[in-house]
Design a protein around this motif. Structure first.
Motif, PDB file in Angstrom:
ATOM      1  N   LEU B  16       9.951   3.948   3.785  1.00 14.35           N
ATOM      2  CA  LEU B  16      11.315   4.332   3.366  1.00 14.35           C
ATOM      3  C   LEU B  16      12.367   3.443   4.024  1.00 14.35           C
ATOM      4  O   LEU B  16      13.296   2.962   3.369  1.00 14.35           O
ATOM      5  CB  LEU B  16      11.578   5.798   3.741  1.00 14.35           C
ATOM      6  CG  LEU B  16      10.991   6.846   2.789  1.00 14.35           C
ATOM      7  CD1 LEU B  16      11.305   8.232   3.281  1.00 14.35           C
ATOM      8  CD2 LEU B  16      11.538   6.651   1.369  1.00 14.35           C
ATOM      9  N   ALA B  20      14.900   0.843   2.188  1.00 13.63           N
ATOM     10  CA  ALA B  20      16.360   0.904   2.359  1.00 13.63           C
ATOM     11  C   ALA B  20      16.906  -0.462   2.794  1.00 13.63           C
ATOM     12  O   ALA B  20      17.954  -0.909   2.303  1.00 13.63           O
ATOM     13  CB  ALA B  20      16.705   1.972   3.397  1.00 13.63           C
ATOM     14  N   ILE B  44       8.526   1.297  -1.327  1.00 13.18           N
ATOM     15  CA  ILE B  44       8.378   2.553  -2.082  1.00 13.18           C
ATOM     16  C   ILE B  44       6.898   2.880  -2.285  1.00 13.18           C
ATOM     17  O   ILE B  44       6.473   4.028  -2.121  1.00 13.18           O
ATOM     18  CB  ILE B  44       9.104   2.439  -3.465  1.00 13.18           C
ATOM     19  CG1 ILE B  44      10.615   2.290  -3.264  1.00 13.18           C
ATOM     20  CG2 ILE B  44       8.787   3.622  -4.366  1.00 13.18           C
ATOM     21  CD1 ILE B  44      11.310   3.496  -2.649  1.00 13.18           C
ATOM     22  N   SER B  47       5.508   4.174   0.954  1.00 10.82           N
ATOM     23  CA  SER B  47       5.980   5.533   1.217  1.00 10.82           C
ATOM     24  C   SER B  47       5.241   6.542   0.341  1.00 10.82           C
ATOM     25  O   SER B  47       4.749   7.566   0.834  1.00 10.82           O
ATOM     26  CB  SER B  47       7.476   5.565   0.913  1.00 10.82           C
ATOM     27  OG  SER B  47       8.094   6.423   1.757  1.00 10.82           O
TER      28      SER B  47
END
Lengths: 502, 145
Positions: B16, B20, B44, B47
């Motif tokens: 994550l 970001a 992603i 995650s």
């Protein structure tokens, strides 16, 4: 005929004294490493990457390849004598090899292992010489779109065939891809995940990562408890004891042939390799046997088939690397790292741009296998002595090679820190049940995937439709999708049928 | 919470954070894929798969038996100590200290055995890297070249 004449030219390369010497060194080192439980070929080749830079590219790959298939010869020794596999692909050798040793046929088990590996190795080498150029020619038409789909397909297979649950393998694939993005973006010059540390601008070095993941973490695994393998070693082996008799050859002939073909085919698949091939061969031999109950109790077919399969697969797995630039498994991935360190990018152009390397490596397999049968049969006693080296001495020796080896790549203490940190993190991942092989493969393929994906998107003016309109790309993506979905559907069906039954 | 769940949860967080950070780099710039596109997608993916893994998995069985944590901790200290000592002490002395220390204090080998093995392995590794490969290994305070 072209292939055979090229193979002969390759023999000319490998018969040069320097190359012959590294082929011998690789075979001996590989056998020794294979015999010693704990340190596998991936770790060993990782440790030797800094040393391989000293050699020219052909000699470097001959050395690393020799270690790989040499380790498969040696790996069975500890499996047969101690029921402790020297490396992962030799697990299957324990099933029938150890019972054979227990019933006083250790010599025959060791002998048939060496002969099966040798025969499969020679047949596989000729098959590679015939198939390899066709693979490379076919792959020459691949553009960025097809290459992207091929890498996705390779990663899917790697994740599906790796050890442990598939979802964990996918976690490792994702982590490997993410780690591959560290450093300066070559298109825009933007720094990614460097945290303003100048040493990270070039990203993580594959050798440092591999040495940490497979070397330092292995030291920690060895450190978990005191181990002693020497108590079971008392027998002496004479040359006569190692030679199988006529009935042994009759029982082993067909399994060897089947194992060689199966191993070769499985070795060609990205994600395949010696481990899968040996298990598949064992299962196949047991299924077609008229007396399956003998398996696990010393059936020579259960040893001959898998041994042929693992050696054929190990050699065949060089085709995806040398012809497509896709490493089939972690060991081949580390060898790919060695090639990249030499400034050689493996792929379809390799056979045309560096024919001496391609054919030299293939021909070295003939020489290497011949050396190995000569070494393994008469000198088996010498290699068995290696099992007496206490693991207590191996752990610090591995550590020194990892840490000093990491330093030697860039003469940087920063890499020393990275190798140690990678080692601790890799140990934690291994203890949590994550297989590190998909991580390394994804790390190696990450930049190739990103570069081709971006080029493909640019070619499609931002639209990903190009990936499904190219027939080759579509075929790879469909197979990748099926590889992903079919096991899930099977699991669902199994659960449903289980629910009905209960 | 099992070790595999803790690891998977940490990896999910790493994914994550990475996604970001990649978002800020730019996913799509000037009508072309930006430098953040691929890292964002892999973040992603990491995650999502790690979350599934945390939900699904059980701890792996350790087939070899219980772990001797004291011994493991001693090795961990030796590894870190070697990494830290390599520059100030020099590679040769640090290597000798590591092997001698591990064999004498962790593996309970006799002084003579530990000393002999440490001398041989330290000399061998120094010879290979310093002279055979020509690596300028840290000489340390004693300036051993």
């Amino acid at each position: 005929m072209d292939s055979i004449s090229n193979l002969m030219a390759g023999l000319g390369v490998v018969l040069q004294p320097a190359n012959l010497a590294v082929a011998f060194l690789g075979s001996v080192l590989g056998t020794a490493i294979g015999v010693l439980p704990g340190l596998g070929p991936t770790a060993t080749i990782s440790l030797l990457l800094p040393i391989s830079i000293m050699l020219d590219p052909t000699a470097a790959v001959i050395l690393l390849a020799g270690i790989y298939y040499g380790s498969l010869y040696g790996g069975s020794t500890a499996s047969i004598l101690l029921r402790v596999p020297g490396e992962a692909a030799s697990v299957v050798s324990c099933f029938d090899g150890y019972p054979m040793a227990q019933s006083g046929r250790a010599g025959v088990a060791l002998g048939i292992t060496a002969f099966a590996s040798f025969i499969a190795g020679i047949v596989a080498t000729f098959a590679i010489a015939l198939v390899g150029p066709s693979f490379a020619s076919a792959a020459l038409v691949f553009g960025p779109v097809e290459k992207t789909a091929l890498v996705v397909f390779g990663l899917t297979l790697a994740a599906n065939i790796g050890e442990g649950p598939r979802i964990r393998a996918w976690v490792m694939v994702a982590l490997g891809l993410l780690l591959s993005t560290m450093g300066v973006d070559l298109v825009t010059g933007e720094e990614r995940y460097t945290f303003s540390i100048p040493y990270l601008r070039d990203g993580l070095h594959v050798a440092v990562l591999a040495m940490g993941m497979f070397g330092v973490s292995e030291v920690l695994i060895l450190a978990e408890r005191k181990r002693d393998f020497t108590s079971a070693l008392s027998a002496r082996y004479r040359l006569r004891d190692l030679l199988p008799d006529a009935s042994d050859w009759r029982a082993s002939g067909k399994p060897m042939a089947r194992g060689t073909v199966l191993g070769f085919v499985l070795g060609l698949l990205p994600g395949g390799g010696a481990l899968i091939a040996s298990f598949a061969s064992y299962v196949m031999e047991k299924r077609i046997s008229r007396e399956p109950e003998r398996f696990g109790k010393g059936a020579i077919e259960g040893l001959a088939g898998p041994e042929s399969a693992n050696n054929a697969a190990a050699q065949a797995s060089f085709i995806p690397l040398l012809c497509l630039g896709i490493p089939a498994n972690a060991v081949i991935g580390v060898i790919m790292g060695g090639l990249l360190m030499q400034g050689i990018v493996p792929g379809p152009r390799l056979i045309f741009d560096h024919p001496e390397l391609f054919w030299g490596v293939i021909a070295s397999m003939l020489i290497g296998n011949a050396m190995l049968i000569i070494l393994n049969v008469p000198l088996i006693r010498v290699f068995v002595l290696l099992l007496r080296i206490p693991p207590a001495m191996m752990a610090p020796a591995i550590l020194i090679f990892c840490v000093i080896g990491a330093f030697s790549i860039n003469n940087s203490m920063f890499d020393v820190g990275i190798v140690i940190i990678c080692g601790f993190l890799a140990y934690a991942l291994r203890k949590s049940g994550f297989d590190l092989a998909p991580l390394l493969l994804a790390f190696l393929l990450g930049s190739l995937l990103e570069q081709n994906l971006r080029q493909g998107l640019i070619l499609g003016f931002g639209s990903p439709m190009l990936f499904v309109t190219s027939p080759i790309s579509l075929a790879f993506l469909v197979i990748a999708g099926m590889t992903l979905v079919l096991p899930l559907l099977q699991k669902l069906r199994w659960r449903r049928s289980g629910g009905v039954a209960s | 919470m099992t070790m595999s769940r803790i690891s998977a949860s940490l990896l999910a967080m790493v994914g994550l954070v990475a996604a970001a950070m990649a978002w800020r780099l730019g996913i799509w710039t000037s009508g072309q894929p930006g430098p953040g596109l691929f890292p964002f997608a892999t973040g992603i993916l990491l995650s999502a798969t790690a979350i599934f893994s945390a939900i699904q998995t059980r701890n792996p069985e350790d087939g070899d038996g219980p772990v001797d944590f004291r011994r493991l901790g001693q090795y961990a200290v030796a590894i870190i100590g070697f990494g830290i000592a390599m520059k100030p002490l020099g590679t040769l002395i640090a290597t000798f200290g590591l092997i001698g220390g591990v064999l004498r204090f962790i593996e309970d080998r006799s002084r003579g055995h530990a000393f002999a093995v440490a001398v041989v392995l330290a000399g061998l590794s120094w010879g290979i890297f310093r002279y055979l490969l020509g690596v300028p290994l840290p000489p340390g305070f004693m300036e051993i070249q």
